[in-house]
Scaffold this active site. Structure first.
Site, PDB file in Angstrom:
ATOM      1  CG  ASP A  65      48.493  33.298  33.502  1.00 25.65           C
ATOM      2  OD1 ASP A  65      48.436  32.251  32.518  1.00 25.65           O
ATOM      3  OD2 ASP A  65      49.271  34.207  33.328  1.00 25.65           O
ATOM      4  CE1 TYR A  67      44.559  34.362  42.270  1.00 30.57           C
ATOM      5  CE2 TYR A  67      44.474  31.974  43.054  1.00 30.57           C
ATOM      6  CZ  TYR A  67      43.694  33.261  42.725  1.00 30.57           C
ATOM      7  OH  TYR A  67      42.540  33.126  43.039  1.00 30.57           O
ATOM      8  CG  PHE A  78      39.074  31.418  40.101  1.00 28.26           C
ATOM      9  CD1 PHE A  78      39.138  32.764  39.872  1.00 28.26           C
ATOM     10  CD2 PHE A  78      38.397  30.816  39.036  1.00 28.26           C
ATOM     11  CE1 PHE A  78      38.716  33.348  38.864  1.00 28.26           C
ATOM     12  CE2 PHE A  78      38.260  31.277  37.968  1.00 28.26           C
ATOM     13  CZ  PHE A  78      38.473  32.600  37.737  1.00 28.26           C
ATOM     14  CG  HIS A 187      37.120  37.481  35.582  1.00 28.15           C
ATOM     15  ND1 HIS A 187      37.904  37.837  36.530  1.00 28.15           N
ATOM     16  CD2 HIS A 187      37.954  36.357  35.103  1.00 28.15           C
ATOM     17  CE1 HIS A 187      39.006  37.122  37.065  1.00 28.15           C
ATOM     18  NE2 HIS A 187      38.872  36.026  36.091  1.00 28.15           N
TER      19      HIS A 187
END
Length: 220
Positions: A65, A67, A78, A187
């Site tokens: 997704d 932010y 990211f 992750h």
């Protein structure tokens, strides 16, 4: 349907634009931007594609997704805009880059410098409501971005697909691993980074693969 996206992607994805799911997705997204606060800014929904044309893609990093905090999302997974505090997952990414390659930890979380070198920074879902993580999941974006991964796998060769976490890891089924390199690990989230993200050496492994295929390595 007229979608504003870099021309090589428009051609590769030409069959998607008029499919019913995409028309429904566009209607939903337009309504959301008209009535709610949604990220990233509308002009940056396809920023990952606009920064890196199809023939320039050397690496794909898959996020989930955007932010959902004010000013954070800039259309690259990211990544955050210059001047925005670096999120914890990205802090951990930079730690691994530094440990793996010796590169200094940067002062900005803006990853446009990676995108310009051929790193497609692709979220599975390209939009999100403010302060509501996952709020635009299941609306069609995943169908679209799965198609992106599949078509890159089919039409290109020698791409490194970097899949962090179980969600991204499941996308490996879309990739022909006889033609491409798939790198998986935990992750970079603070909740999981110590369970296999740190020490994965994905950045040097990526560059070793690119060089072995006659491509310029990424300056991480």
């Amino acid at each position: 349907m007229n979608v504003r996206i870099e021309e090589s992607w428009r051609k590769l994805l030409s069959e998607e634009w008029d499919k019913p799911y995409f028309s429904e997705l566009v209607g939903f997204v337009k309504s959301e931007y008209a009535t709610r606060t949604v990220y990233p800014p509308a002009g940056r929904i396809f920023a990952a594609f606009d920064a890196c044309g199809v023939d320039d893609v050397k690496v794909v990093i898959l996020g989930q997704d955007p932010y959902h905090g004010p000013g954070q999302a800039n259309g690259l997974c990211f990544s955050v805009a210059d001047g925005i505090s670096i999120p914890r997952s990205l802090v951990n990414i930079f730690k691994e880059v530094s440990a793996d390659t010796g590169a200094p930890v940067p002062s900005t979380g803006n990853l446009e410098r990676w995108a310009r070198q051929g790193v497609l920074l692709l979220n599975a879902t390209l939009t999100v409501r403010a302060h509501e993580a996952g709020s635009h999941q299941g609306r069609g974006w995943e169908t679209f971005t799965d198609t992106v991964v599949r078509l890159l796998s089919e039409h290109c060769s020698g791409i490194v697909f970097i899949l962090w976490g179980s969600y991204a890891g499941r996308k490996s089924d879309l990739i022909d691993q006889s033609k491409h390199l798939v790198l998986k690990s935990a992750h970079p989230s603070p909740l999981s980074a110590s369970r296999g993200f740190f020490g994965n050496h994905h950045f040097t492994r990526t560059n070793d693969y690119l060089v072995s295929h006659g491509k310029t390595p990424i300056v991480w």
